[in-house]
Design an enzyme around this catalytic site. Structure first.
Site, short mmCIF file in Angstrom:
data_model
loop_
_atom_site.label_atom_id
_atom_site.label_comp_id
_atom_site.label_asym_id
_atom_site.label_seq_id
_atom_site.Cartn_x
_atom_site.Cartn_y
_atom_site.Cartn_z
N GLU A 1 0.90 -1.00 -0.06
CA GLU A 1 0.24 0.04 0.02
C GLU A 1 1.06 1.12 -0.12
OE1 GLU A 1 -3.04 0.32 2.86
OE2 GLU A 1 -2.56 2.15 3.37
N GLU B 1 -2.20 11.65 3.43
CA GLU B 1 -3.39 11.32 4.59
C GLU B 1 -3.51 12.68 5.62
OE1 GLU B 1 -4.22 7.16 6.22
OE2 GLU B 1 -2.09 6.84 6.01
#
Length: 294
Positions: free
Chosen positions: A143, A148
């Site tokens: 990933e 974020e």
């Protein structure tokens, strides 16, 4: 960010390099779509046609995630004023008290420059993200978290996963030296004015992954030496592009009174790379750490 169980927490690497406004921004404009010179993008969505999202290009993820239920309703995800809008609401929906959205491309990719021009909410408890993921065997297949923002209010400024600090990360199988962990993260936090427009990008080449905010490099990771191949699945599997805005969990308590809130994406583009690292490097440039994944 992906569909995993709660994981162990540990300190994250922090780089407090302030970033300015996106140089492509025009005054008093929420959408400034421009086409860079150079090669034709392999993939692009400029979000120029208002209305429902193009569901032939994007796939909605419909499920409860943390404190919100992710839906494909226009109320939660749509194209408006030249932007992708992911909008979180306080409402009782199925078994959740909030709604929002998560989408991912139907096409998968491997290698290239992936970038998106975004404006994030500052409301406590919001957790917007732009990431690449292969869900077949998470986290073993990898990933890549391009951006974020955990809008968590903390007593100490600059604490990892906190308001005003955007995080990049890689997730994979952990090194053999730490078999107790179910996830291995390599996180870097960079201070930004999240309410302004910024371009978040990653250059994914064979053996090397580089992160950028407004074309300023914030972190570089390279393929580890032989013996820990399982920590670098990024040369083995393609990944899809995902956008979402979760609520609560690692972003802290949600300010319900401030909802609805929007994550705006002006455009997303994937460019071929002129270079590829390709060479086996002596070691990763940042120390391992663990983080919670969605």
């Amino acid at each position: 960010m992906t569909r995993g169980a709660a994981l162990l927490a540990a300190p994250l690497l922090i780089a407090t390099a302030c970033s300015g406004n996106d140089t492509n921004e025009q005054a008093d404009s929420s959408t400034t779509t421009t086409t860079p010179s150079g090669p034709t993008p392999r993939f692009a969505d400029e979000f120029d046609v208002d209305g429902p999202l193009d569901w032939e290009v994007w796939e909605p993820i419909i499920e409860k995630r943390h404190e919100s239920y992710q839906t494909d309703r226009d109320k939660n995800v749509r194209v408006e004023d030249g932007n992708l809008v992911i909008e979180a609401h306080q409402e009782d929906y199925k078994d959740a008290k909030y709604t929002s959205a998560m989408i991912q491309t139907r096409e998968s990719f491997q290698y290239g420059r992936f970038e998106a021009r975004m404006k994030l909410p500052e409301t406590p408890g919001t957790w917007p993200a732009f990431w690449l993921v292969n869900d077949d065997q998470w986290p073993d297949f990898g990933e890549i978290d391009v951006m974020e923002h955990f809008a968590r209010e903390t007593e100490t400024k600059g604490e990892p996963q906190s308001m005003g600090y955007v995080e990049t990360n890689l997730h994979s199988t952990p090194p053999k030296a730490v078999p107790a962990l179910t996830d291995w993260g390599r996180a870097t936090s960079t201070q930004v004015d999240v309410a302004e427009w910024h371009t978040y990008a990653v250059e994914w080449a064979e053996g090397e992954i580089r992160f950028f905010i407004d074309d300023e490099e914030t972190a570089t990771h390279v393929r580890p030496p032989k013996g820990d191949e399982q920590t670098w699945p990024f040369d083995d599997h393609p990944e899809v592009i995902a956008f979402d805005m979760f609520l609560g969990a690692y972003a802290g308590e949600v300010d319900s009174a401030a909802l609805p809130q929007q994550l705006l994406v002006d455009w997303v583009r994937v460019w071929p790379l002129d270079d590829a690292a390709g060479e086996e490097a002596p070691d990763d440039t940042t120390p391992p750490s663990t983080t919670q994944s969605g």
